[in-house]
Design an enzyme around this catalytic site. Structure first.
Site, PDB file in Angstrom:
ATOM      1  N   PHE A   1       1.157  11.249   0.039  1.00 42.42           N
ATOM      2  CA  PHE A   1       0.688  10.253   0.993  1.00 42.42           C
ATOM      3  C   PHE A   1      -0.815  10.431   1.169  1.00 42.42           C
ATOM      4  O   PHE A   1      -1.272  11.492   1.585  1.00 42.42           O
ATOM      5  CB  PHE A   1       1.423  10.371   2.329  1.00 42.42           C
ATOM      6  CG  PHE A   1       1.191   9.179   3.197  1.00 42.42           C
ATOM      7  CD1 PHE A   1       1.954   8.026   3.029  1.00 42.42           C
ATOM      8  CD2 PHE A   1       0.187   9.176   4.157  1.00 42.42           C
ATOM      9  CE1 PHE A   1       1.718   6.900   3.804  1.00 42.42           C
ATOM     10  CE2 PHE A   1      -0.057   8.053   4.940  1.00 42.42           C
ATOM     11  CZ  PHE A   1       0.720   6.917   4.760  1.00 42.42           C
TER      12      PHE A   1
ATOM     13  N   ASP B   1       2.761   1.134  -4.138  1.00 39.12           N
ATOM     14  CA  ASP B   1       3.645   2.281  -3.940  1.00 39.12           C
ATOM     15  C   ASP B   1       5.017   1.908  -4.503  1.00 39.12           C
ATOM     16  O   ASP B   1       5.269   2.056  -5.687  1.00 39.12           O
ATOM     17  CB  ASP B   1       3.651   2.570  -2.431  1.00 39.12           C
ATOM     18  CG  ASP B   1       4.389   3.831  -2.040  1.00 39.12           C
ATOM     19  OD1 ASP B   1       4.473   4.746  -2.863  1.00 39.12           O
ATOM     20  OD2 ASP B   1       4.887   3.897  -0.902  1.00 39.12           O
TER      21      ASP B   1
ATOM     22  N   ARG C   1      -8.917   5.646   8.234  1.00 39.15           N
ATOM     23  CA  ARG C   1      -9.361   4.535   7.380  1.00 39.15           C
ATOM     24  C   ARG C   1     -10.847   4.639   7.039  1.00 39.15           C
ATOM     25  O   ARG C   1     -11.294   4.142   6.012  1.00 39.15           O
ATOM     26  CB  ARG C   1      -9.127   3.188   8.072  1.00 39.15           C
ATOM     27  CG  ARG C   1      -7.675   2.775   8.187  1.00 39.15           C
ATOM     28  CD  ARG C   1      -7.600   1.306   8.581  1.00 39.15           C
ATOM     29  NE  ARG C   1      -6.295   0.945   9.134  1.00 39.15           N
ATOM     30  CZ  ARG C   1      -5.233   0.599   8.410  1.00 39.15           C
ATOM     31  NH1 ARG C   1      -5.310   0.586   7.100  1.00 39.15           N
ATOM     32  NH2 ARG C   1      -4.096   0.273   9.003  1.00 39.15           N
TER      33      ARG C   1
ATOM     34  N   GLU D   1      -5.481  -5.033  -3.685  1.00 39.80           N
ATOM     35  CA  GLU D   1      -4.584  -4.134  -2.947  1.00 39.80           C
ATOM     36  C   GLU D   1      -5.137  -2.714  -2.935  1.00 39.80           C
ATOM     37  O   GLU D   1      -5.719  -2.267  -3.916  1.00 39.80           O
ATOM     38  CB  GLU D   1      -3.193  -4.111  -3.620  1.00 39.80           C
ATOM     39  CG  GLU D   1      -2.137  -4.907  -2.887  1.00 39.80           C
ATOM     40  CD  GLU D   1      -1.695  -4.317  -1.541  1.00 39.80           C
ATOM     41  OE1 GLU D   1      -2.485  -3.634  -0.860  1.00 39.80           O
ATOM     42  OE2 GLU D   1      -0.545  -4.572  -1.168  1.00 39.80           O
ATOM     43  N   ASP D   2      -4.912  -2.017  -1.824  1.00 38.12           N
ATOM     44  CA  ASP D   2      -5.329  -0.610  -1.751  1.00 38.12           C
ATOM     45  C   ASP D   2      -4.439   0.262  -2.641  1.00 38.12           C
ATOM     46  O   ASP D   2      -4.910   1.028  -3.462  1.00 38.12           O
ATOM     47  CB  ASP D   2      -5.300  -0.124  -0.290  1.00 38.12           C
ATOM     48  CG  ASP D   2      -3.990  -0.424   0.437  1.00 38.12           C
ATOM     49  OD1 ASP D   2      -3.077  -1.058  -0.155  1.00 38.12           O
ATOM     50  OD2 ASP D   2      -3.860  -0.034   1.613  1.00 38.12           O
TER      51      ASP D   2
HETATM   52  P1  IMP Z   1       4.620  -0.832  -1.210  1.00 39.08           P
HETATM   53  O1  IMP Z   1       5.199  -2.116  -0.710  1.00 39.08           O
HETATM   54  O2  IMP Z   1       5.616   0.290  -1.111  1.00 39.08           O
HETATM   55  O3  IMP Z   1       4.046  -0.933  -2.609  1.00 39.08           O
HETATM   56  O4  IMP Z   1       3.469  -0.352  -0.244  1.00 39.08           O
HETATM   57  C1  IMP Z   1       2.511  -1.187   0.204  1.00 39.08           C
HETATM   58  C2  IMP Z   1       1.701  -0.659   1.357  1.00 39.08           C
HETATM   59  O5  IMP Z   1       2.148   0.598   1.925  1.00 39.08           O
HETATM   60  C3  IMP Z   1       0.287  -0.350   0.867  1.00 39.08           C
HETATM   61  O6  IMP Z   1      -0.488  -1.527   0.758  1.00 39.08           O
HETATM   62  C4  IMP Z   1      -0.209   0.594   1.936  1.00 39.08           C
HETATM   63  O7  IMP Z   1      -0.708  -0.116   3.043  1.00 39.08           O
HETATM   64  C5  IMP Z   1       1.044   1.373   2.342  1.00 39.08           C
HETATM   65  N1  IMP Z   1       1.047   2.688   1.647  1.00 39.08           N
HETATM   66  C6  IMP Z   1       1.801   3.061   0.605  1.00 39.08           C
HETATM   67  N2  IMP Z   1       1.530   4.326   0.218  1.00 39.08           N
HETATM   68  C7  IMP Z   1       0.545   4.757   1.051  1.00 39.08           C
HETATM   69  C8  IMP Z   1      -0.187   5.992   1.162  1.00 39.08           C
HETATM   70  O8  IMP Z   1      -0.025   6.972   0.406  1.00 39.08           O
HETATM   71  N3  IMP Z   1      -1.117   6.046   2.169  1.00 39.08           N
HETATM   72  C9  IMP Z   1      -1.344   5.011   3.015  1.00 39.08           C
HETATM   73  N4  IMP Z   1      -0.687   3.849   2.944  1.00 39.08           N
HETATM   74  C10 IMP Z   1       0.242   3.715   1.972  1.00 39.08           C
END
Ligand code: IMP
Length: 175
Positions: A151, A102, A164, A98-99
Site C-alpha cells: 500500500f 490496483d 497526498r 489514473e494514479d
Molecule cells: P482499483 O479499483 O482497485 O484498481 O483501485 C483504484 C483506486 O484505489 C486507486 O485509484 C486509488 O485511489 C486506490 N488505491 C489502490 N491502491 C492504492 C495504494 O496502494 N495506495 C493508495 N491508494 C490506492
C-alpha cells in the site's frame, strides 16, 4: 503516539524523469488530435498536474471525481461519480489519468462509462500498476511503474486522506 515513518519506494527524481518520458510519448502520439486529459480525483491530481505541464501539444483538462466503495482496503468496483466532466467528449480523444491501477475495477468501470459518451478514442495513462492484485484485465496504454503488492502513499495517493502532499511515493512503516 509516534508518527509512522514513510519509506521511499520511488523518489521525486525518479518520478519526474518517468513523467517526462510519458509526456514525450503522449505528445508524439497525439499530435494533431483533440486530446482531453481526464484527471481522476482525488489521487491523480499531482500526477496529472506534472504530466500536463510536460506535454507540449494543446490539451483540454477535465476532472472526474470518483468514490469507490471497497471492502476494507480493496475496491468493489462499485464506483460513484462525485464530480462529472464539465463538457461533452463526443468526437474527442480521451486519455484517462489514473494514479494507480490496483484491482482494475475502477478503471474498467470508468472506461465503460466514458465509452457511452461517444469519444473518438479512450486510452489510459497510469502512474502505478500493482499486477498482483489485478481482478480484471484493463489496458494501460502509458504506464509509469509496476510495483509490488504494497500500500503506497504520496504524490497524490493517500492513506485515510493523509500523505497526498508527499513529493515522493512511499510505504507507511519500515520496508
Ligand atoms: P482499483 O479499483 O482497485 O484498481 O483501485 C483504484 C483506486 O484505489 C486507486 O485509484 C486509488 O485511489 C486506490 N488505491 C489502490 N491502491 C492504492 C495504494 O496502494 N495506495 C493508495 N491508494 C490506492
Amino acid at each position: 503516539m509516534a508518527e509512522p515513518t514513510v519509506t521511499t519506494l520511488l523518489s521525486a527524481e525518479q518520478i519526474t524523469e518517468r513523467v517526462r518520458e510519458l509526456a514525450k510519448a503522449i505528445s508524439r502520439d497525439y499530435v494533431e488530435r483533440k486530446l482531453v486529459l481526464v484527471c481522476v480525483l482525488k489521487g491523480s491530481f499531482v500526477f496529472a498536474a506534472d504530466l500536463a505541464r510536460s506535454i507540449n501539444i494543446p490539451v483540454r483538462i477535465e476532472f472526474l471525481g470518483v468514490r469507490s466503495y471497497g471492502e476494507g482496503t480493496s475496491s468493489s468496483g462499485v464506483v460513484q461519480i462525485t464530480h462529472d466532466l464539465s463538457r461533452p467528449i463526443a468526437g474527442e480523444d480521451i486519455l484517462v489519468i489514473e494514479d494507480i491501477v490496483d484491482t482494475g475495477l475502477t478503471i474498467a468501470h470508468l472506461l465503460e462509462l466514458l465509452g457511452t459518451r461517444k469519444p473518438s478514442s479512450v486510452k489510459v495513462c497510469a502512474l502505478l500498476h500493482k499486477p498482483a492484485r489485478s481482478r480484471v484485465e484493463v489496458p494501460i496504454d502509458y504506464l509509469g511503474f509496476t510495483i509490488e503488492d504494497k500500500f503506497v502513499v504520496g504524490y497524490g495517493l493517500d492513506w485515510a486522506e493523509r500523505y497526498r502532499n508527499l513529493p515522493f511515493i512511499g510505504v507507511v512503516g519500515p520496508s
